[in-house]
Design an enzyme around this catalytic site. Structure first.
Site: not given
Ligand code: ATR
Length: 259
Positions: A129, A65, A102, A126-127, A151, A61
């Site tokens: 992982g 990853k 996943d 979201g963008a 975001r 995790t």
């Molecule tokens: P994961 O592995 O769970 O996808 P990650 O790779 O850290 O975790 O990605 C987090 C995602 O949540 C990203 O798309 C992040 O947006 P940013 O690229 O702008 O950071 C998004 N995210 C985290 N906090 C956020 C918030 N308060 N509002 C909107 N998007 C958020």
């Protein structure tokens, strides 16, 4: 005795030990599944140690990853597509193989509820992982169109919360929250609640038993909802199948998540 582990940093909060223990109990298998905190600098050494110690497999995790992809002997097509490995098999011949469960885990609840991917418009929020496996899975499942919003501006993606994003949400048959918004209790709905409507499905990947603000808003708008626990259990079941060749007891795994 079969031995497994989940590695991450941090990893103490992981629900995987609980899910797998419930499955072992339900199937009457004597096995151990531990959570092991591994710092990034120690990842390669940790893999060698697990292999030497005779572990059958591990889950991987955050934040390992992607890095683990270069440390295994081969990766399956889902892992290559998603660009991430969440499951490692230590084969009897001493080789290591990386998998991504996943994608299958994400698709399982959609298949169970009969979501028609053919012709479906999908919006992924979201963008990070998590979104990579989701995007790869939706494409593989044959969705008609896929839009991504984030975001932080990214090429080819909409701005989360912009007018275009809200319009894409209203138009979507499936809206997936793959951001981390909702992980903390009290987090708001990930987009303007007015973006949801009846006739669509809103799938929040946040793996918590409480209803997230996103799913509460979607439900209030008349949308169908899926929470992240189904995906969590299904990806665990798929890992178990890879390690043992056996089908997991998915309902035991879900019950372990306190639904
Ligand atoms: P994961 O592995 O769970 O996808 P990650 O790779 O850290 O975790 O990605 C987090 C995602 O949540 C990203 O798309 C992040 O947006 P940013 O690229 O702008 O950071 C998004 N995210 C985290 N906090 C956020 C918030 N308060 N509002 C909107 N998007 C958020």
């Amino acid at each position: 005795m079969l031995r497994f582990a989940v590695i991450g940093h941090p990893v103490a909060h992981s629900l995987s030990p609980r899910i797998h223990a419930a499955n072992f109990r339900a199937l009457g298998i004597e096995a151990a599944y531990d959570a092991v905190d591994v710092a990034s600098a120690d990842l390669a050494a940790a893999l060698r140690r697990f292999a030497a110690d005779g572990l059958r497999g591990i889950n991987v995790t955050v934040p390992h990853k992607v890095a683990v992809m270069d440390l295994v002997d081969r990766v399956d097509s889902a892992a290559a597509e998603a660009g991430a490995v969440n499951t490692v098999l230590f084969a009897p011949d001493g080789s290591t193989a990386g998998f991504n469960t996943d994608m299958a885990g994400f698709l399982h609840p959609l298949k169970s509820c009969g979501f028609p991917f053919a012709g479906a418009k999908v919006l992924v929020l979201g963008a990070g992982g998590a979104s990579r496996a989701v995007v790869a899975a939706c494409r593989a499942a044959g969705c008609a169109s896929l839009t991504q919003a984030n975001r932080t501006a990214r090429p080819g993606m909409l701005q989360l919360g912009s007018e275009e994003c809200l319009a894409a949400a209203r138009a979507a048959d499936l809206v997936v929250n793959a951001t981390t918004v909702g992980l903390r209790e009290g987090d708001p709905c990930v987009i303007d609640a007015g973006a949801f409507r009846a006739g669509q499905l809103v799938y929040d990947l946040i793996p918590v038993a409480r209803e997230t603000a996103t799913l509460a808003a979607a439900r209030a708008a008349g949308a169908r909802t899926l929470d992240g626990l189904g995906m969590l259990a299904a990806q665990a079941a798929e890992s178990f199948r890879i390690w043992t060749g056996r089908m997991a007891d998915l309902s035991a795994m879900l019950s372990a998540l306190d639904r």
